[in-house]
Motif scaffolding. Sequence first.
Motif, mmCIF file in Angstrom:
data_model
loop_
_atom_site.group_PDB
_atom_site.id
_atom_site.type_symbol
_atom_site.label_atom_id
_atom_site.label_comp_id
_atom_site.label_asym_id
_atom_site.label_seq_id
_atom_site.Cartn_x
_atom_site.Cartn_y
_atom_site.Cartn_z
ATOM 1 N N GLY A 1 0.791 -1.223 0.000
ATOM 2 C CA GLY A 1 0.000 0.000 0.000
ATOM 3 C C GLY A 1 0.822 1.271 0.000
ATOM 4 O O GLY A 1 0.352 2.320 0.453
ATOM 5 N N PHE A 2 2.041 1.206 -0.533
ATOM 6 C CA PHE A 2 2.908 2.387 -0.574
ATOM 7 C C PHE A 2 2.560 3.241 -1.793
ATOM 8 O O PHE A 2 2.501 2.728 -2.913
ATOM 9 N N PRO A 3 2.336 4.542 -1.633
ATOM 10 C CA PRO A 3 1.889 5.383 -2.752
ATOM 11 C C PRO A 3 2.980 5.798 -3.723
ATOM 12 O O PRO A 3 2.680 6.385 -4.763
ATOM 13 N N GLY A 4 4.236 5.533 -3.398
ATOM 14 C CA GLY A 4 5.305 5.868 -4.327
ATOM 15 C C GLY A 4 5.650 7.341 -4.340
ATOM 16 O O GLY A 4 5.623 8.018 -3.309
ATOM 17 N N ALA A 5 5.942 7.856 -5.530
ATOM 18 C CA ALA A 5 6.485 9.209 -5.665
ATOM 19 C C ALA A 5 5.430 10.225 -6.062
ATOM 20 O O ALA A 5 5.651 11.077 -6.918
ATOM 21 N N ARG A 6 4.253 10.159 -5.464
ATOM 22 C CA ARG A 6 3.231 11.168 -5.753
ATOM 23 C C ARG A 6 3.720 12.541 -5.277
ATOM 24 O O ARG A 6 4.329 12.668 -4.225
ATOM 25 N N ALA A 7 3.404 13.549 -6.068
ATOM 26 C CA ALA A 7 3.944 14.879 -5.818
ATOM 27 C C ALA A 7 3.240 15.614 -4.686
ATOM 28 O O ALA A 7 3.835 16.469 -4.032
ATOM 29 N N GLU B 1 -4.547 17.169 -0.108
ATOM 30 C CA GLU B 1 -5.954 16.881 0.131
ATOM 31 C C GLU B 1 -6.164 15.766 1.141
ATOM 32 O O GLU B 1 -7.294 15.514 1.581
ATOM 33 N N TRP B 2 -5.064 15.076 1.532
ATOM 34 C CA TRP B 2 -5.199 13.961 2.467
ATOM 35 C C TRP B 2 -4.683 14.283 3.874
ATOM 36 O O TRP B 2 -4.816 13.470 4.785
ATOM 37 N N VAL B 3 -4.118 15.468 4.056
ATOM 38 C CA VAL B 3 -3.512 15.821 5.338
ATOM 39 C C VAL B 3 -4.505 15.751 6.485
ATOM 40 O O VAL B 3 -4.193 15.284 7.583
ATOM 41 N N THR B 4 -5.733 16.184 6.264
ATOM 42 C CA THR B 4 -6.729 16.233 7.351
ATOM 43 C C THR B 4 -7.661 15.021 7.367
ATOM 44 O O THR B 4 -8.588 14.960 8.179
ATOM 45 N N ASN C 1 -7.447 8.371 9.548
ATOM 46 C CA ASN C 1 -8.047 7.036 9.599
ATOM 47 C C ASN C 1 -8.857 6.700 8.349
ATOM 48 O O ASN C 1 -9.818 5.941 8.395
ATOM 49 N N VAL C 2 -8.451 7.297 7.227
ATOM 50 C CA VAL C 2 -9.080 7.001 5.945
ATOM 51 C C VAL C 2 -8.050 6.313 5.066
ATOM 52 O O VAL C 2 -6.944 6.824 4.880
ATOM 53 N N LYS C 3 -8.386 5.152 4.542
ATOM 54 C CA LYS C 3 -7.451 4.407 3.711
ATOM 55 C C LYS C 3 -7.172 5.165 2.423
ATOM 56 O O LYS C 3 -8.086 5.607 1.739
ATOM 57 N N TYR C 4 -5.888 5.302 2.084
ATOM 58 C CA TYR C 4 -5.490 6.003 0.860
ATOM 59 C C TYR C 4 -5.876 5.136 -0.336
ATOM 60 O O TYR C 4 -5.412 3.999 -0.464
ATOM 61 N N PRO C 5 -6.712 5.645 -1.235
ATOM 62 C CA PRO C 5 -7.279 4.792 -2.293
ATOM 63 C C PRO C 5 -6.510 4.761 -3.605
ATOM 64 O O PRO C 5 -6.844 3.983 -4.494
ATOM 65 N N LEU C 6 -5.499 5.615 -3.744
ATOM 66 C CA LEU C 6 -4.819 5.721 -5.034
ATOM 67 C C LEU C 6 -3.613 4.784 -5.105
ATOM 68 O O LEU C 6 -2.918 4.569 -4.119
#
Length: 217
Positions: free
Chosen positions: A186-192, A196-199, A202-207
């Motif tokens: 579940g590692f997102p890699g090198a997204r820039a 929008e996810w800072v706040t 406890n929400v699963k990152y979907p990308l």
Amino acid sequence: MGVTVKGLSAAAAAEMIAPGLDTYAPTFFSPGEWAFVLAATDRLIPAEGRGPGALETNVPVFIDQQLASDLGSEIYLEGPFPANPPPTMGYQIPFTPQQIYRTAIKAVNAWCQEKHRDNFAVLDAPVQNDVLKKLQSGEVDFRAYGEDILKSKQFFGELLGHTKQGYLADPIYGGNKGMKAWIAIGFPGARASYVEWVTQHNVKYPLGPVSVSGQRG
């Protein structure tokens, strides 16, 4: 949701572009050395685990390409070299990474020939596991095969470290084929940007993951 192009996900497209182990021609390793690396990395991260194995993710390709580059031959080698340095002293071997692999694989195969009458690569998986454990513990004495400086546990540490790096590194370095390891953990890699996810606690990152090259999983 992964990005798709004409019905093909970017992760699948990246895997098609990455070389297959059955067709890859090693740049640094000889055929015998390559057979050892294939077998050893397969036991260190086997395919029967919870995620993809080392061979599925091209870990041997990563190791071969790193050793063929400056990282395999250019390293600070000014002594003195303590015989039994503490771990905090870091790299304390008067060998380049290339020399470590060349010297150690030859010694390991000689030990396997003596103990099991065959090279490491063709031994059964349980026997290979036992050999790797003996390398890790330092039970394989390279001095019996003409090497008085390099120790088997030093080689095992180098091999294990490079295997982990190839498994988890960005695909541009040859391993982590199709970003399979990143997808598995579940590692997102090198997204820039993650603004929008800072706040969103406890929400699963979907990308899916993104490689430095722009490939998306």
